[in-house]
Design a protein around this motif. Structure first.
Motif: not given
Lengths: 349, 379
Positions: A269-283
């Motif tokens: 399992r992986f702890v969530c990162s703030y960029t998960d699923g956000r290919p530009d780091g934001e959206t």
């Protein structure tokens, strides 16, 4: 229900010196600084380490919003220490401090802990697991991400056996830099902290691949790994590469009997990162979220007091109610049986 | 129709639209051939004519020597060395229009020897494949990264040759390549507007399978993860050091090291760059802008998702329509067949970008080429 699976209380050098036995205490054997000294880091700017060592202030920060039901504490241990006896002494002092200050005393009852062990000292690590396994407030074993040999290597087997025997998952967390670890990139030491921070999630995947290639998952079917430095969105891309190499070269790893991308779902399992699923780091990209399957693989953790953790809103953006509930608590409870038991939650086997 | 009728008009008059460009073709001379192109001094003295080091050696189990078993020549020539076989398989069967040569030869720990080997490779390319086929193969100026002055001299030697369209380096530096010690090399490449392609090699210089946390024990792990590790180190280094910002004409191609892994790392780096730019004084260009303007990836081995629609989603999210250039890795065992490598879930527009247009724009190649003897006559 919400479980914050990644909180990092900070033990001060004074607390260490009070608890470490001689000679580590008497001769000030070079205990590194809390945040390392290789690079200037943005962590220095924002992390109030004094506050992060105070149970009341940690409780206020983590539980203040009123929606968190449990927090798992994983103190950092000043990086990898070359002398294995020193490393275990520091891990043991960390556990003593965590138990006394956060788990066994008057601190908030919603705190749970990680048993810190030093992978460079296999005997000492097993001893430390046995010393704390009887305390139900310790719900997992925590190891530093960095090591001098990958986690799939045979030398570590007793540590993983001890963890599995006690129903403790292994939580992997980068202990930051003290310069004793090997270079932070395979191509030599990076110049900036930003590089090391970016490459960290890749190193988690290295350990994941090593555990997989070694067949450890087949030998210890109850063992679980939680990667604290993220990698949820990185994992599919490299698991697909591993799938290719497994198809072509199964003769080398005959103990792997299913696709690596399937295998990982049972054990990691992986702890969530703030960029998960956000290919530009934001959206957020909903299609990407569908591929990375946070509902199966992600565990929420704030990484308090560090600046770069995911918020609960970021961790669940774009998810349906069921998946959001799994990210915020369900996956953690499923992976950490002692936590489920402590919270009175029944989890399907 | 006789053979004569097919061959005569096809070669000169007819133009063929460029639809497939192969960015990774391993045409490499056998050691006995290469030595004829190497400078005699180093060969005769330091190397004592010992050619064994020229063969890359893997410490890991490698199936079938890593070669396509149907690519051996009619008289047992090693795959990639028999001209007719190569052309039949690449121009004929795979229907490639252009190919970029990426010769791989083992290098060692002595920078002078490494330079001599690279000089031999470059002279060999110029005098063999670059004289063939109206330039359907493009050369790579091979240079040793552990010998920056020698590498610069070698770029200057060949930069004016129309056959060489890029520089080829290996990823094994002493520091990630944004380090100031490498800057003169990138300045030279930028001045000549030659992209720098990076390809790993099982050389004697690399600490094979090493990572920041140990050493891979199986080829399974090594081949899947090692090269993304190396390439990520250099990519993040060039961005944070401001190399791309300082040298707008400096361009990079990451060959055979995967593609999709870059996006989660760049996402992380972008967020950090926005929030903490003060720590990166020279990185005045955002990570995503660096990528779009100056970085490309070759496709093989394409990350093949279990569900092809997932691959299509990831390709789109990672901007494959700008950044990804097709490659086969001919004649290696894990050759990506251009007819089937991209799943049907990849639409025609994206397919066209990946198969030819991204590379055509990046390398400034023509939209048509002269017809040749391996084209289907009715095509």
């Amino acid at each position: 229900m919400v479980v914050d699976a990644a909180v990092h209380p900070s033990i001060s050098t004074e607390e260490y010196l009070r608890r470490l036995p001689g000679p580590w205490r008497d001769h000030n054997m070079g205990l590194p600084t809390p945040l390392g000294r290789l690079w200037e880091t943005p962590i220095d700017e924002v992390a109030d380490l004094a506050a992060a060592g105070d149970p009341e202030r940690v409780a206020e920060a983590v539980f203040g919003a009123g929606d968190v039901d449990a927090a798992i504490l994983t103190p950092l241990t000043r990086g990898i220490l070359p002398n294995r006896l020193h490393a275990t002494a520091v891990a043991a002092a960390t556990n003593d401090w965590l138990a006394e200050a956060f788990l066994d005393g008057s601190a908030d009852e919603r705190f749970y802990g990680s048993i810190r062990v030093a992978v460079t000292d296999v005997e000492g690590a097993v001893r430390e697991i046995e010393r704390w396994a009887g305390n139900p407030r310790f719900v997992q074993v925590a190891v530093g991400l960095r090591a001098f040999a990958h986690f799939g290597e045979e030398q570590y087997l007793p540590i993983w056996e001890a963890a599995a025997a006690h129903g403790l998952p292994v939580y992997v967390q980068d202990d930051l830099a003290n310069a004793a670890e090997m270079w932070h990139s395979v191509a030599g030491q990076p110049v900036h902290w930003a590089e090391a921070d970016t490459l960290r999630a890749l190193t988690a995947i290295v350990q994941m691949a090593s555990v997989m290639g070694s067949g450890l998952y087949e030998r210890l079917p109850d063992l679980r790994f939680i990667f604290g430095d993220g990698g949820l969105d990185l994992a599919p891309t490299l698991l697909w590469r591993l799938n290719n190499d497994w198809r072509a070269g199964r003769v080398e790893v005959p103990w792997i009997e299913e696709l690596p991308s399937t295998l990982v779902q049972r054990y990691a399992r992986f702890v969530c990162s703030y960029t998960d699923g956000r290919p530009d780091g934001e959206t957020l990209d909903p299609e990407l979220v569908a591929v990375t399957r946070p509902g199966t693989l992600a565990i929420y953790g704030s990484h308090h007091p560090h600046w770069d953790g995911a918020t609960r809103a970021e961790a669940t953006e774009g998810l349906g109610d069921e998946d959001a509930a799994r990210v915020l608590a369900g996956n953690a409870l499923e992976t950490i049986p002692r936590l489920a038991a402590a919270l009175g939650v029944e989890v399907a086997a | 129709m006789t053979d004569l009728q097919v061959a005569a008009p096809a070669a000169s008059a007819r133009r063929v639209a460029v639809k497939r460009i192969d960015c990774d073709v391993h045409l490499t001379p056998m050691p006995a051939t290469l030595v004829d192109f190497m400078p005699r001094d180093v060969l005769d003295t330091v190397m004592r004519k010992d050619l064994r080091r020229l063969i890359p050696r893997s410490c890991y189990l490698l199936l079938g020597e890593g070669l396509r078993q149907d690519a051996w020549g009619p008289d047992g020539e090693v795959p990639g060395t028999h001209k007719e076989t190569v052309k039949r398989q690449l121009w004929g069967e795979a229907k490639m229009d252009f190919g970029f040569m990426t010769p791989l030869v083992g290098v060692g720990a002595d920078p002078a020897v490494n330079l001599a080997i690279m000089r031999g490779l470059n002279a060999w390319q110029a005098e063999t494949w670059l004289n063939e086929d109206n330039l359907r193969f493009f050369g790579s100026i091979c240079v040793p990264v552990d010998n920056v002055p020698g590498a610069i001299a070698e770029i200057e030697r060949w930069a004016g040759h129309e056959g060489f369209r890029q520089i080829l380096i290996q990823p094994d530096g002493d520091r990630p390549f944004g380090h100031p010690s490498y800057l003169p090399l990138w300045e030279t490449a930028a001045r000549h507007r030659l992209p720098v392609a990076m390809h790993f090699n099982e050389s004697n210089r690399l600490q094979m399978g090493i990572t920041p946390t140990g050493r891979f024990t199986t080829y399974f792990e090594y081949h899947a993860i090692s090269h993304p590790l190396e390439y990520a180190a250099h990519l993040t280094s060039w961005i944070t050091a401001g190399t791309f910002a300082r040298l707008p004409e400096f361009k990079v191609v990451f060959v055979e090291g995967g593609f999709l892994w870059h996006r989660p790392l760049i996402a992380r780096m972008s967020r950090q760059w926005e929030a903490k730019r003060g720590f990166l004084a020279e990185a005045t260009k955002s990570p995503l802008e660096c990528l779009r303007d100056q970085v490309r990836f070759s496709s093989q081995p394409l990350e093949s998702a279990v569900r092809p629609k997932e691959l299509a989603a990831y390709l789109r999210a990672a901007e494959a329509d700008k950044l990804l250039m097709f490659a086969t890795d001919y004649p290696h065992y894990d050759f990506d067949d251009p007819d089937v490598a991209l799943p049907p879930a990849v639409d025609d527009a994206l397919r066209g970008r990946i198969m030819s247009e991204n590379a055509r724009e990046f390398y400034n190649l023509p939209a048509t080429r002269p017809g040749g003897p391996y084209d289907e006559v009715d095509a």
